[in-house]
Design a protein around this motif. Structure first.
Motif, PDB file in Angstrom:
ATOM      1  N   PHE A   1      -1.496 -43.826   1.419  1.00 24.93           N
ATOM      2  CA  PHE A   1      -2.098 -44.491   2.571  1.00 24.93           C
ATOM      3  C   PHE A   1      -3.565 -44.063   2.659  1.00 24.93           C
ATOM      4  CE2 PHE A   1       2.383 -44.453   3.332  1.00 24.93           C
ATOM      5  CZ  PHE A   1       2.665 -45.593   4.083  1.00 24.93           C
ATOM      6  N   VAL A   2      -4.460 -45.008   2.865  1.00 25.96           N
ATOM      7  CA  VAL A   2      -5.897 -44.712   2.867  1.00 25.96           C
ATOM      8  C   VAL A   2      -6.566 -45.442   4.016  1.00 25.96           C
ATOM      9  CG1 VAL A   2      -8.050 -44.848   1.557  1.00 25.96           C
ATOM     10  CG2 VAL A   2      -5.899 -44.467   0.345  1.00 25.96           C
ATOM     11  N   ARG A   3      -7.502 -44.743   4.654  1.00 23.30           N
ATOM     12  CA  ARG A   3      -8.373 -45.395   5.632  1.00 23.30           C
ATOM     13  C   ARG A   3      -9.746 -44.743   5.558  1.00 23.30           C
ATOM     14  NH1 ARG A   3      -7.068 -43.297  11.835  1.00 23.30           N
ATOM     15  NH2 ARG A   3      -7.683 -41.123  11.524  1.00 23.30           N
ATOM     16  N   GLY A   4     -10.782 -45.444   6.028  1.00 21.09           N
ATOM     17  CA  GLY A   4     -12.118 -44.878   6.084  1.00 21.09           C
ATOM     18  C   GLY A   4     -12.168 -43.727   7.054  1.00 21.09           C
ATOM     19  N   SER A   5     -12.829 -42.657   6.653  1.00 14.51           N
ATOM     20  CA  SER A   5     -12.897 -41.484   7.527  1.00 14.51           C
ATOM     21  C   SER A   5     -13.779 -41.778   8.727  1.00 14.51           C
ATOM     22  CB  SER A   5     -13.445 -40.276   6.759  1.00 14.51           C
ATOM     23  OG  SER A   5     -14.771 -40.538   6.326  1.00 14.51           O
ATOM     24  N   VAL A   6     -13.559 -41.072   9.812  1.00 11.24           N
ATOM     25  CA  VAL A   6     -14.279 -41.298  11.056  1.00 11.24           C
ATOM     26  C   VAL A   6     -15.061 -40.046  11.427  1.00 11.24           C
ATOM     27  CG1 VAL A   6     -14.060 -41.892  13.487  1.00 11.24           C
ATOM     28  CG2 VAL A   6     -12.478 -42.871  11.818  1.00 11.24           C
ATOM     29  N   ASP A   7     -16.367 -40.195  11.552  1.00 13.10           N
ATOM     30  CA  ASP A   7     -17.191 -39.071  12.000  1.00 13.10           C
ATOM     31  C   ASP A   7     -17.134 -38.963  13.513  1.00 13.10           C
ATOM     32  OD1 ASP A   7     -19.651 -39.870   9.479  1.00 13.10           O
ATOM     33  OD2 ASP A   7     -17.888 -38.539   9.381  1.00 13.10           O
ATOM     34  N   THR A   8     -17.579 -37.834  14.040  1.00  9.76           N
ATOM     35  CA  THR A   8     -17.496 -37.607  15.482  1.00  9.76           C
ATOM     36  C   THR A   8     -18.412 -38.532  16.271  1.00  9.76           C
ATOM     37  OG1 THR A   8     -19.197 -35.876  15.237  1.00  9.76           O
ATOM     38  CG2 THR A   8     -16.879 -35.193  15.167  1.00  9.76           C
ATOM     39  N   ASN A   9     -19.490 -39.030  15.647  1.00  8.53           N
ATOM     40  CA  ASN A   9     -20.425 -39.877  16.366  1.00  8.53           C
ATOM     41  C   ASN A   9     -20.124 -41.366  16.180  1.00  8.53           C
ATOM     42  OD1 ASN A   9     -21.062 -39.927  13.687  1.00  8.53           O
ATOM     43  ND2 ASN A   9     -23.285 -39.939  13.989  1.00  8.53           N
TER      44      ASN A   9
ATOM     45  N   ALA B   1       2.870 -37.794 -10.052  1.00  3.61           N
ATOM     46  CA  ALA B   1       2.056 -36.599 -10.292  1.00  3.61           C
ATOM     47  C   ALA B   1       0.567 -36.856 -10.052  1.00  3.61           C
ATOM     48  CB  ALA B   1       2.259 -36.100 -11.726  1.00  3.61           C
ATOM     49  N   LEU B   2       0.165 -38.110  -9.886  1.00  2.00           N
ATOM     50  CA  LEU B   2      -1.253 -38.416  -9.708  1.00  2.00           C
ATOM     51  C   LEU B   2      -1.704 -38.073  -8.296  1.00  2.00           C
ATOM     52  CD1 LEU B   2      -1.639 -41.844 -11.565  1.00  2.00           C
ATOM     53  CD2 LEU B   2      -2.205 -39.558 -12.388  1.00  2.00           C
ATOM     54  N   SER B   3      -2.933 -37.558  -8.189  1.00  4.63           N
ATOM     55  CA  SER B   3      -3.504 -37.216  -6.889  1.00  4.63           C
ATOM     56  C   SER B   3      -4.080 -38.467  -6.232  1.00  4.63           C
ATOM     57  CB  SER B   3      -4.602 -36.173  -7.062  1.00  4.63           C
ATOM     58  OG  SER B   3      -5.707 -36.728  -7.773  1.00  4.63           O
ATOM     59  N   ALA B   4      -4.459 -38.327  -4.983  1.00  3.62           N
ATOM     60  CA  ALA B   4      -5.055 -39.455  -4.251  1.00  3.62           C
ATOM     61  C   ALA B   4      -6.331 -39.933  -4.924  1.00  3.62           C
ATOM     62  CB  ALA B   4      -5.330 -39.041  -2.805  1.00  3.62           C
ATOM     63  N   MET B   5      -7.170 -38.995  -5.360  1.00  2.64           N
ATOM     64  CA  MET B   5      -8.426 -39.359  -6.003  1.00  2.64           C
ATOM     65  C   MET B   5      -8.181 -40.081  -7.326  1.00  2.64           C
ATOM     66  SD  MET B   5     -11.558 -39.261  -5.307  1.00  2.64           S
ATOM     67  CE  MET B   5     -12.784 -40.153  -6.243  1.00  2.64           C
TER      68      MET B   5
ATOM     69  N   ILE C   1     -10.111 -36.671   1.807  1.00  2.00           N
ATOM     70  CA  ILE C   1     -10.215 -36.596   0.349  1.00  2.00           C
ATOM     71  C   ILE C   1     -11.527 -35.890   0.026  1.00  2.00           C
ATOM     72  CG2 ILE C   1     -10.364 -37.902  -1.800  1.00  2.00           C
ATOM     73  CD1 ILE C   1      -8.828 -40.137  -0.490  1.00  2.00           C
ATOM     74  N   PRO C   2     -11.494 -34.762  -0.676  1.00  2.00           N
ATOM     75  CA  PRO C   2     -12.723 -34.005  -0.954  1.00  2.00           C
ATOM     76  C   PRO C   2     -13.768 -34.854  -1.675  1.00  2.00           C
ATOM     77  CG  PRO C   2     -10.784 -32.711  -1.539  1.00  2.00           C
ATOM     78  CD  PRO C   2     -10.304 -34.090  -1.228  1.00  2.00           C
ATOM     79  N   GLY C   3     -14.981 -34.862  -1.117  1.00  2.85           N
ATOM     80  CA  GLY C   3     -16.091 -35.567  -1.744  1.00  2.85           C
ATOM     81  C   GLY C   3     -16.096 -37.059  -1.541  1.00  2.85           C
ATOM     82  N   GLN C   4     -15.162 -37.591  -0.746  1.00  2.40           N
ATOM     83  CA  GLN C   4     -15.081 -39.034  -0.537  1.00  2.40           C
ATOM     84  C   GLN C   4     -15.042 -39.346   0.963  1.00  2.40           C
ATOM     85  OE1 GLN C   4     -15.224 -41.396  -2.936  1.00  2.40           O
ATOM     86  NE2 GLN C   4     -15.483 -39.762  -4.444  1.00  2.40           N
ATOM     87  N   PRO C   5     -15.582 -40.507   1.348  1.00  3.85           N
ATOM     88  CA  PRO C   5     -15.577 -40.866   2.776  1.00  3.85           C
ATOM     89  C   PRO C   5     -14.262 -41.508   3.209  1.00  3.85           C
ATOM     90  CG  PRO C   5     -16.737 -42.539   1.545  1.00  3.85           C
ATOM     91  CD  PRO C   5     -16.336 -41.488   0.543  1.00  3.85           C
ATOM     92  N   TYR C   6     -13.158 -40.989   2.738  1.00  2.00           N
ATOM     93  CA  TYR C   6     -11.860 -41.555   3.054  1.00  2.00           C
ATOM     94  C   TYR C   6     -10.903 -40.478   3.543  1.00  2.00           C
ATOM     95  CZ  TYR C   6     -13.623 -45.345   0.099  1.00  2.00           C
ATOM     96  OH  TYR C   6     -14.384 -46.325  -0.455  1.00  2.00           O
ATOM     97  N   GLN C   7      -9.931 -40.923   4.300  1.00  2.00           N
ATOM     98  CA  GLN C   7      -8.802 -40.086   4.667  1.00  2.00           C
ATOM     99  C   GLN C   7      -7.553 -40.661   4.006  1.00  2.00           C
ATOM    100  OE1 GLN C   7      -9.104 -40.395   8.942  1.00  2.00           O
ATOM    101  NE2 GLN C   7      -9.950 -38.323   9.106  1.00  2.00           N
TER     102      GLN C   7
END
Length: 505
Positions: free
Chosen positions: A339-347, A365-369, A306-312
């Motif tokens: 469906f939403v989960r916290g994004s995972v960084d490589t580290n 019609a609503l977006s995820a954000m 999700i652009p600008g958010q720490p979520y996938q």
């Protein structure tokens, strides 16, 4: 010079006939800064509580007027008293006894919901709403113990993850950018370890008796449906309906269609079937999958940032049969699952296979954000629950009558609505700031009443020294002063009869 007998008659007349302070005395105290304004009384008069109580059918045949009793019941929390009994002894200076207060709480005929609804409507009208408005639904548990407490049962507390004994309250509120207003509440009694009445209702047709049957027989979604329709009939409008996974169900989705609301619900990972339509080798194929199967089929390896958010997230549009069982006619509706989960960084370590949530939205019609922003408005009701439990007397009244529980949940909501109105009047930045101002103001006035006892002792000592001159008149003089001071605190801390009569004109 007037005779002693004439002076005696004059003083006795004043001591027995005083009903209010002279206007000149009140004006002098106000201008000198010795008499502070009662913020709570100002709020009470501003919303016309006497008229609202009358419209809700609040009546009392004799004794202290019902509006004065309800005023006292609404006031005692601001004085930070441990109980209604202590408040009646110290805060009210004996002007209203604790039995009067508890008898009013225990009355089975009073329609507290109607009173709450009218005050909530005034609070909503005062909000400067320019953006989104959402009905928010949630439940909370007040832990209660005791074999003689009717209506308590075992409930699963999802904050602690275990079952507890107590009372569960389902609440509907209105959330917007300007604030939150509680609109309605209902007690819910589960079928597990439920404790019945230790004495029957005086009248099985009374308001409280009917609500007791609702608490026993209706499900939480059914309660929410009734509350939403009552709010709409009261001309309180919203665009969205928000609820967490403990209330999210087909009943709530059907309700959103009936009330022309867009539902944004967090859903459980249960066996409810969702239909996905796919094109396979040129033909359309329907797959009926539950949430976990749908996750494996369309989401597991297709997460998007999700652009600008720490979520996938992953959006899946499906159809859902809103019929409760196979015997009912099919009622298919298009819904959007997010469906939403916290994004995972490589580290960082990978998210677990269960670390995801799913939201249902009836507007495809609503977006995820946009869905997440709407659902975030639900947090306002959690703040309300915390405020009402810690500071507004939510199920804190010491009574084992079921009517008192009904009165308590609505009184807590009424106090919150008064804070919302006070915030608008006083220009306070937050509800907490308004509460602190009310508590400080009411406590200062109560402290002044206690301080009078010290001054009274000093005056009494001075009069004793003049006993040789005044004789028996010292007691009459002190009684006259007591009457004036008592009248002062009735006018300042409570509502004097004259003001109440003027308000009704």
């Amino acid at each position: 010079m007037k005779s002693k007998s004439h002076l005696n008659r004059t003083l006795m007349h004043r001591a027995t006939k005083i009903t209010e302070l002279p206007a000149l005395t009140v004006d002098f105290l106000h201008h000198s800064g010795l008499l502070m304004d009662n913020l709570f009384a100002s709020l009470w008069k501003r919303i016309g509580m006497k008229t609202l109580l009358s419209r809700a059918g609040f009546k009392k045949r004799s004794g202290t007027a019902i509006d004065e009793v309800v005023y006292a019941l609404s006031l005692w929390l601001w004085l930070k008293k441990a109980s209604i009994g202590l408040f009646a002894r110290e805060g009210l200076q004996g002007s209203i006894g604790k039995d009067v207060l508890y008898d009013t709480m225990n009355r089975e005929d009073l329609n507290w919901r109607k009173c709450h609804e009218q005050i909530a409507a005034k609070a909503v009208r005062g909000l400067k709403v320019s953006g989104k408005r959402a009905f928010v639904v949630d439940d909370t548990i007040g832990r209660r113990f005791g074999k003689k407490m009717p209506g308590i049962s075992s409930h699963f507390d999802h904050t602690s993850g275990r079952h507890v004994m107590g009372q569960q309250v389902v609440t509907l509120g209105l959330s917007c950018e300007e604030g939150f207003v509680p609109l309605d509440s209902e007690l819910f009694i589960s079928q597990s370890k439920a404790q019945g009445l230790h004495q029957p209702f005086r009248d099985g047709r009374s308001t409280v008796a009917k609500r007791y049957r609702v608490a026993q027989q209706q499900t939480k979604p059914e309660m929410v449906k009734a509350m939403v329709h009552r709010a709409l009939r009261a001309n309180i409008m919203a665009d969205y309906l928000l609820a967490d996974a403990w209330i999210g169900s087909k009943t709530m989705i059907r309700l959103s269609h009936e009330a022309s609301l867009t539902a944004v619900l967090r859903m459980k990972k249960n066996k409810m079937k969702y239909r996905v339509t796919e094109c396979h080798q040129g033909t359309l194929k329907n797959l009926d999958l539950d949430i976990k199967a749908l996750y494996q089929h369309a989401v597991r390896k297709a997460w998007q940032r999700i652009p600008g958010q720490p979520y996938q997230s992953k959006i899946v549009d499906v159809t859902l049969n809103l019929a409760e069982n196979d015997k009912m006619p099919e009622q298919w509706a298009h819904v959007r699952l997010l469906f939403v989960r916290g994004s995972v960084d490589t580290n960082k370590a990978k998210a677990g296979k269960h670390d995801w949530a799913v939201f249902l939205c009836t507007d495809t019609a609503l977006s995820a954000m946009e869905i997440l922003e709407l659902y975030a408005m639900r947090w306002a009701i959690e703040v309300y629950f915390k405020e009402s439990k810690q500071h507004l007397g939510f199920l804190k009244e010491q009574s084992n009558h079921y009517a008192a529980y009904v009165a308590s949940i609505h009184l807590a909501a009424i106090r919150f609505c008064l804070l919302v109105i006070g915030k608008q009047m006083q220009g306070a930045s937050t509800i907490a700031q308004m509460r602190q101002e009310l508590c400080s103001n009411s406590t200062d006035i109560s402290f002044a009443a206690k301080l009078w006892q010290v001054f009274r002792a000093v005056i009494s000592g001075a009069l004793d020294e003049l006993k040789s001159v005044l004789g028996d008149m010292t007691e009459v003089v002190l009684e006259t002063i007591d009457a004036h001071i008592q009248c002062l605190f009735v006018q300042v801390l409570q509502l004097d009869p004259k003001t109440l009569r003027l308000e009704a004109l």
